[in-house]
Design an enzyme around this catalytic site. Structure first.
Site, PDB file in Angstrom:
ATOM      1  N   LEU A 101      41.658  65.458  94.774  1.00  0.00           N
ATOM      2  CA  LEU A 101      40.461  66.222  95.151  1.00  0.00           C
ATOM      3  C   LEU A 101      40.829  67.345  96.125  1.00  0.00           C
ATOM      4  CD1 LEU A 101      37.929  63.280  95.629  1.00  0.00           C
ATOM      5  CD2 LEU A 101      37.828  65.036  93.858  1.00  0.00           C
ATOM      6  N   ASP A 160      31.512  45.176 115.575  1.00  0.00           N
ATOM      7  CA  ASP A 160      32.294  46.316 116.064  1.00  0.00           C
ATOM      8  C   ASP A 160      32.619  46.066 117.526  1.00  0.00           C
ATOM      9  OD1 ASP A 160      32.314  49.525 114.824  1.00  0.00           O
ATOM     10  OD2 ASP A 160      32.968  49.177 116.880  1.00  0.00           O
ATOM     11  N   CYS A 215      39.399  61.932 105.762  1.00  0.00           N
ATOM     12  CA  CYS A 215      40.285  61.338 104.752  1.00  0.00           C
ATOM     13  C   CYS A 215      41.335  62.257 104.163  1.00  0.00           C
ATOM     14  CB  CYS A 215      39.445  60.760 103.621  1.00  0.00           C
ATOM     15  SG  CYS A 215      38.612  59.258 104.119  1.00  0.00           S
ATOM     16  N   ARG A 236      27.766  51.508 119.853  1.00  0.00           N
ATOM     17  CA  ARG A 236      27.514  51.780 118.442  1.00  0.00           C
ATOM     18  C   ARG A 236      26.631  50.680 117.841  1.00  0.00           C
ATOM     19  NH1 ARG A 236      32.073  54.320 114.342  1.00  0.00           N
ATOM     20  NH2 ARG A 236      30.866  56.208 114.187  1.00  0.00           N
ATOM     21  N   SER A 286      39.223  49.860 104.516  1.00  0.00           N
ATOM     22  CA  SER A 286      39.832  51.071 105.083  1.00  0.00           C
ATOM     23  C   SER A 286      40.900  51.578 104.127  1.00  0.00           C
ATOM     24  CB  SER A 286      40.514  50.754 106.412  1.00  0.00           C
ATOM     25  OG  SER A 286      39.637  50.149 107.308  1.00  0.00           O
ATOM     26  N   ARG A 314      35.018  65.075 112.023  1.00  0.00           N
ATOM     27  CA  ARG A 314      36.463  64.848 112.013  1.00  0.00           C
ATOM     28  C   ARG A 314      37.182  65.898 111.148  1.00  0.00           C
ATOM     29  NH1 ARG A 314      36.477  58.409 110.961  1.00  0.00           N
ATOM     30  NH2 ARG A 314      34.575  58.985 109.841  1.00  0.00           N
ATOM     31  N   LYS A 363      44.540  63.064 106.258  1.00  0.00           N
ATOM     32  CA  LYS A 363      45.212  61.817 106.646  1.00  0.00           C
ATOM     33  C   LYS A 363      45.838  61.134 105.429  1.00  0.00           C
ATOM     34  CE  LYS A 363      42.370  58.444 107.713  1.00  0.00           C
ATOM     35  NZ  LYS A 363      42.601  57.424 106.681  1.00  0.00           N
ATOM     36  N   ALA A 398      31.487  59.658  99.373  1.00  0.00           N
ATOM     37  CA  ALA A 398      31.687  60.890 100.156  1.00  0.00           C
ATOM     38  C   ALA A 398      30.557  60.969 101.169  1.00  0.00           C
ATOM     39  CB  ALA A 398      31.674  62.108  99.242  1.00  0.00           C
TER      40      ALA A 398
HETATM   41  C1  UDX Z   1      36.952  55.354 107.759  1.00  0.00           C
HETATM   42  C2  UDX Z   1      37.511  54.401 106.727  1.00  0.00           C
HETATM   43  O1  UDX Z   1      37.224  53.065 106.948  1.00  0.00           O
HETATM   44  C3  UDX Z   1      38.886  54.662 106.499  1.00  0.00           C
HETATM   45  O2  UDX Z   1      39.190  54.162 105.222  1.00  0.00           O
HETATM   46  C4  UDX Z   1      39.120  56.095 106.461  1.00  0.00           C
HETATM   47  O3  UDX Z   1      40.458  56.239 106.119  1.00  0.00           O
HETATM   48  C5  UDX Z   1      38.810  56.772 107.779  1.00  0.00           C
HETATM   49  O4  UDX Z   1      37.830  56.196 108.444  1.00  0.00           O
HETATM   50  P1  UDX Z   1      35.044  55.193 109.205  1.00  0.00           P
HETATM   51  O5  UDX Z   1      34.050  54.166 108.895  1.00  0.00           O
HETATM   52  O6  UDX Z   1      34.770  56.585 108.741  1.00  0.00           O
HETATM   53  O7  UDX Z   1      36.398  54.687 108.689  1.00  0.00           O
HETATM   54  O8  UDX Z   1      35.510  55.242 110.716  1.00  0.00           O
HETATM   55  P2  UDX Z   1      34.665  55.088 111.998  1.00  0.00           P
HETATM   56  O9  UDX Z   1      33.344  55.698 111.812  1.00  0.00           O
HETATM   57  O10 UDX Z   1      35.572  55.528 113.099  1.00  0.00           O
HETATM   58  O11 UDX Z   1      34.425  53.499 112.097  1.00  0.00           O
HETATM   59  C6  UDX Z   1      35.368  52.568 112.420  1.00  0.00           C
HETATM   60  C7  UDX Z   1      34.742  51.550 113.386  1.00  0.00           C
HETATM   61  O12 UDX Z   1      35.649  50.474 113.588  1.00  0.00           O
HETATM   62  C8  UDX Z   1      34.422  52.126 114.763  1.00  0.00           C
HETATM   63  O13 UDX Z   1      33.042  51.956 115.037  1.00  0.00           O
HETATM   64  C9  UDX Z   1      35.290  51.289 115.718  1.00  0.00           C
HETATM   65  O14 UDX Z   1      34.684  51.016 116.953  1.00  0.00           O
HETATM   66  C10 UDX Z   1      35.520  50.027 114.912  1.00  0.00           C
HETATM   67  N1  UDX Z   1      36.712  49.269 115.296  1.00  0.00           N
HETATM   68  C11 UDX Z   1      37.906  49.866 115.392  1.00  0.00           C
HETATM   69  C12 UDX Z   1      36.594  47.910 115.543  1.00  0.00           C
HETATM   70  O15 UDX Z   1      35.498  47.343 115.479  1.00  0.00           O
HETATM   71  N2  UDX Z   1      37.713  47.190 115.858  1.00  0.00           N
HETATM   72  C13 UDX Z   1      38.928  47.770 115.983  1.00  0.00           C
HETATM   73  O16 UDX Z   1      39.916  47.084 116.289  1.00  0.00           O
HETATM   74  C14 UDX Z   1      39.027  49.164 115.730  1.00  0.00           C
HETATM   75  C1  UDX Z   2      36.271  62.270 100.438  1.00  0.00           C
HETATM   76  C2  UDX Z   2      36.241  61.792  98.982  1.00  0.00           C
HETATM   77  O1  UDX Z   2      35.446  62.693  98.207  1.00  0.00           O
HETATM   78  C3  UDX Z   2      35.703  60.380  98.903  1.00  0.00           C
HETATM   79  O2  UDX Z   2      35.742  59.904  97.575  1.00  0.00           O
HETATM   80  C4  UDX Z   2      36.554  59.494  99.796  1.00  0.00           C
HETATM   81  O3  UDX Z   2      36.086  58.193  99.799  1.00  0.00           O
HETATM   82  C5  UDX Z   2      36.572  60.026 101.200  1.00  0.00           C
HETATM   83  O4  UDX Z   2      37.028  61.364 101.214  1.00  0.00           O
HETATM   84  P1  UDX Z   2      34.484  63.170 102.165  1.00  0.00           P
HETATM   85  O5  UDX Z   2      35.656  63.485 103.030  1.00  0.00           O
HETATM   86  O6  UDX Z   2      33.345  62.423 102.750  1.00  0.00           O
HETATM   87  O7  UDX Z   2      34.934  62.334 100.895  1.00  0.00           O
HETATM   88  O8  UDX Z   2      33.890  64.540 101.595  1.00  0.00           O
HETATM   89  P2  UDX Z   2      34.196  65.487 100.352  1.00  0.00           P
HETATM   90  O9  UDX Z   2      32.915  65.773  99.701  1.00  0.00           O
HETATM   91  O10 UDX Z   2      35.295  65.013  99.511  1.00  0.00           O
HETATM   92  O11 UDX Z   2      34.643  66.843 101.086  1.00  0.00           O
HETATM   93  C6  UDX Z   2      35.865  66.944 101.804  1.00  0.00           C
HETATM   94  C7  UDX Z   2      36.044  68.361 102.315  1.00  0.00           C
HETATM   95  O12 UDX Z   2      36.323  69.261 101.252  1.00  0.00           O
HETATM   96  C8  UDX Z   2      34.817  68.934 103.016  1.00  0.00           C
HETATM   97  O13 UDX Z   2      35.206  69.640 104.171  1.00  0.00           O
HETATM   98  C9  UDX Z   2      34.224  69.845 101.996  1.00  0.00           C
HETATM   99  O14 UDX Z   2      33.461  70.877 102.556  1.00  0.00           O
HETATM  100  C10 UDX Z   2      35.468  70.378 101.314  1.00  0.00           C
HETATM  101  N1  UDX Z   2      35.241  70.873  99.955  1.00  0.00           N
HETATM  102  C11 UDX Z   2      34.810  70.036  98.980  1.00  0.00           C
HETATM  103  C12 UDX Z   2      35.473  72.221  99.659  1.00  0.00           C
HETATM  104  O15 UDX Z   2      35.880  72.996 100.533  1.00  0.00           O
HETATM  105  N2  UDX Z   2      35.266  72.655  98.387  1.00  0.00           N
HETATM  106  C13 UDX Z   2      34.839  71.852  97.388  1.00  0.00           C
HETATM  107  O16 UDX Z   2      34.679  72.328  96.258  1.00  0.00           O
HETATM  108  C14 UDX Z   2      34.591  70.490  97.697  1.00  0.00           C
END
Ligand code: UDX
Ligand code: UDX
Length: 459
Positions: free
Chosen positions: A224, A35, A273, A40, A132, A343, A276, A165
Site C-alpha cells: 500500500l 491498559d 504503520c 486512557r 499488534s 503519528r 514502521k 485503516a
Molecule cells: C497499533 C497496533 O496495535 C500495532 O499493530 C501497530 O503496529 C501500531 O500500533 P495502536 O492501538 O494504534 O497499536 O497503539 P496505541 O493507540 O498506542 O495503543 C496501545 C496501548 O497499549 C496504549 O494505550 C498503551 O498504554 C497500552 N500498553 C502498552 C499496555 O497496556 N501495556 C504495555 O505494556 C504497553
Molecule cells: C494502514 C493500512 O491501510 C491498514 O490496512 C493497516 O492495518 C494499518 O495501516 P492507516 O495507516 O490507518 O492504515 O491509514 P491508510 O488509509 O492506509 O493511510 C496511510 C497514509 O497514506 C495516510 O497518511 C494517507 O493520507 C496516505 N495515503 C493513502 C496517501 O497519501 N494516498 C493514498 O492514495 C492513500
C-alpha cells in the site's frame, strides 16, 4: 476450547475498535480491554461519549451499545488475564530509539512484558492472539516465554493481524476484505474463526501458518505504501512536464490490473504503520543479508521523506525564498482525515522544516488539540519546548489560523476544508495569497478565480 471471556491488552486505536466490534457481534462473550494507562481507561469509561480517547466515525455508538454489558475497560490486567480463555495482545510496537536496530527494528519490549505477565498470571490453558503488527517470527519469542513457565499450562499462539485503516476502522471491521488467522493449533484457529464467523463469512476467513500471517501484514502495508510512493514519484515528474497527476492516476487506475485505490498523490504518507512496517521488513531482509530486497523496500521510505521535504521546499521557494517572520497557516495536523491520530503525520515534518526557516506557524485541526501538536514537535527534539511554543499558534477556529497569513498549507484532507468560505479567507490574508494544497483537495480554477496563487501536488 470454549471461549467465554476475552481479554485484550492495549486499549489503543487497534484494541479499542476491534474489541468493540467483536463485543457487538458476540453478545454472549465477556470482553475486557485492559491498559497500563489509567487515564486512557478512564476516558473509555467516561459517560460523556465525546471524551472517548479515540475518534473513529461510528465507534461511540457501538461503545454505548456494549459498554458495561459485555464490553469492559479496566486497569486490572491480572484479573482479566486470569479469567479469560483468549487473550489478545494489542500493545504498540514502536520503532526502536536506542541500541541495536535503532531507527529500524521494532521495539518488542511491551510485547515481551505482556507475554511475561500472561505467563505469571495464567492458571488455565490460554489462546494468545498477536494483534499488534510484529516482525516475522515474533510468535517464536512469545512461545518461548510462555512455554518456559514452571507449570504445565498450555498456550496456543495465533497471529491475527489487523487490517483496519484509521478513520474507517468500524466500517473496515464490520465488512473486512478478509480476516487472517495464522497458527499451529487447529483447535485455537477454529475458536477464533468462530468468533469472527458471527459476522464474517467463512470464505473470507483465511487460515495460514504463523509466519505467513505475520509476513502478510508487513507485506500488505508495504504494498500500500509503495503505491503512494509510486504516485508521489510521478507527481514530481508531472510538475516538470505539465502533466496532471490526478489525470494520470485516473487513467492508470482504470486499468483493472492496477486498480484505482491508493493512487492519491499527497504530501507524504503518515500513520503508525507504513513507515514502521517497511522499516521492519528492511531490517529483517538485512538480517538475512538480502541487501537488494532491503534496498528495494527502503526506497519507498526515501521517496516519502523526499515528498515531505519537497513540499516545504517549494513553499519556501515560492514565497520569494524566505518564510522568516511570515505567518504560514497549516490546515490539518492528523495523518489523514477522520482520525485524531497524528503519528508520523507529514504535517509534523513540514512544520519542523518551516520552523527551521523561522516561519510563524498557525495550525488548525478539527480533532487534534494543542498539547498533542506541541508534543509531536517536541518529540523530534529539533529545538527547545519553549522555542516550539513560541513558533506555533494553535487555534480552535480555521479563520483565526488564516487571518493575516501569507500562505495556507493543506496537510490533511478533512472534508470541512472544502466547505470553507474561501472568498472570505482570501480577503483576510496578506497579498499575494498562496495556497499549497498537499492533498489536491480544492479546485484549482476556482481558487485562481478568487485570486489565490494555488499550488497543488503534481499539477
Ligand atoms: C497499533 C497496533 O496495535 C500495532 O499493530 C501497530 O503496529 C501500531 O500500533 P495502536 O492501538 O494504534 O497499536 O497503539 P496505541 O493507540 O498506542 O495503543 C496501545 C496501548 O497499549 C496504549 O494505550 C498503551 O498504554 C497500552 N500498553 C502498552 C499496555 O497496556 N501495556 C504495555 O505494556 C504497553
Ligand atoms: C494502514 C493500512 O491501510 C491498514 O490496512 C493497516 O492495518 C494499518 O495501516 P492507516 O495507516 O490507518 O492504515 O491509514 P491508510 O488509509 O492506509 O493511510 C496511510 C497514509 O497514506 C495516510 O497518511 C494517507 O493520507 C496516505 N495515503 C493513502 C496517501 O497519501 N494516498 C493514498 O492514495 C492513500
Amino acid at each position: 476450547m470454549l471461549v467465554k471471556s476475552i481479554c485484550c491488552i492495549g486499549a489503543g486505536y487497534v484494541g479499542g475498535p476491534t474489541m468493540a466490534v467483536i463485543a457487538k457481534n458476540n453478545p454472549n462473550l465477556k470482553i475486557t480491554i485492559v491498559d497500563i494507562n489509567s487515564e486512557r481507561i478512564a476516558a473509555w469509561n467516561d459517560s460523556n461519549l465525546s471524551k472517548l480517547p479515540i475518534y473513529e466515525p461510528g465507534l461511540a455508538d457501538i461503545v454505548k451499545e456494549t459498554r458495561n454489558k459485555n464490553l469492559f475497560f479496566s486497569t486490572d490486567i491480572n484479573s482479566a488475564i486470569d479469567e479469560s480463555e483468549m487473550i489478545f495482545i494489542s500493545v504498540n510496537t514502536p520503532t526502536k530509539t536506542y541500541g541495536k536496530g535503532k531507527g529500524m527494528a521494532a521495539d518488542l519490549k511491551y510485547i515481551e512484558l505482556c507475554a511475561r505477565n500472561i505467563a505469571d498470571v495464567a492458571k488455565t490453558d490460554k489462546i494468545v492472539v498477536e494483534k499488534s503488527t510484529l516482525p516475522v517470527r515474533t510468535a517464536e519469542a512469545i512461545k518461548s516465554i510462555l512455554h518456559n513457565t514452571e507449570n504445565d499450562i498450555k498456550f496456543h499462539i495465533l497471529s491475527n493481524p489487523e487490517f483496519l485503516a484509521e478513520g474507517t476502522a468500524v466500517e473496515d471491521l464490520l465488512n473486512p476484505d478478509r480476516v487472517l488467522i495464522g497458527g499451529e493449533s487447529e483447535m485455537a484457529i477454529e475458536s477464533l474463526a468462530e468468533i469472527y464467523g458471527t459476522w464474517v463469512t467463512q470464505e473470507k476467513i483465511l487460515r495460514t501458518n504463523l509466519w505467513s500471517s505475520e509476513l502478510s501484514k508487513l507485506t500488505a502495508n508495504a504494498f500500500l505504501a509503495q503505491r503512494v510512493s509510486s504516485i508521489n514519484a510521478i507527481s514530481e515528474l508531472c510538475e516538470q512536464t505539465g502533466a496532471n497527476v490526478n489525470e494520470v492516476a485516473k487513467a492508470i487506475g482504470m486499468d483493472t490490473r492496477i486498480g484505482s485505490k491508493f493512487l492519491n498523490a499527497s504530501v507524504g504518507f503518515g500513520g503508525s504503520c507504513f513507515q514502521k512496517d517497511i522499516l521492519n521488513l528492511v531490517y529483517i531482509a538485512r538480517t538475512y543479508n538480502l541487501n537488494e530486497v532491503a534496498d528495494y523496500w527502503e526506497q519507498v521510505i526515501i521517496m516519502n521523506d523526499h515528498q515531505k521535504r519537497r513540499f516545504s521546499d517549494q513553499l519556501i521557494k515560492t514565497l520569494y525564498n524566505t518564510v522568516s517572520g511570515k505567518k504560514i497557516a497549516l490546515l490539518g495536523w492528523a495523518f489523514k482525515k477522520d482520525t485524531n491520530d497524528t503519528r508520523e503525520s507529514a504535517a509534523i515534518y513540514v512544520a519542523d522544516h518551516l520552523l527551521n526557516e523561522q516561519a510563524n506557524l498557525s495550525v488548525y485541526d478539527p480533532k487534534v488539540p494543542e498539547n498533542k501538536i506541541l508534543s509531536d514537535l517536541n518529540y523530534l527534539d529539533t529545538r527547545t519546548e519553549e522555542e516550539n511554543k513560541n513558533g506555533i499558534l494553535c487555534t480552535s477556529s480555521p479563520y483565526d489560523a488564516i487571518k493575516d497569513a501569507h500562505a495556507i498549507a493543506i496537510m490533511t484532507e478533512w472534508d470541512e476544508f472544502k466547505a470553507y468560505d474561501w472568498e472570505k479567507i482570501y480577503k483576510q490574508m496578506k497579498k499575494p495569497a498562496f495556497i499549497f494544497d498537499g492533498r489536491s483537495l480544492l479546485n484549482k480554477d476556482k481558487m485562481n478565480a478568487i485570486g489565490f496563487n494555488y499550488y497543488s501536488i503534481g499539477q
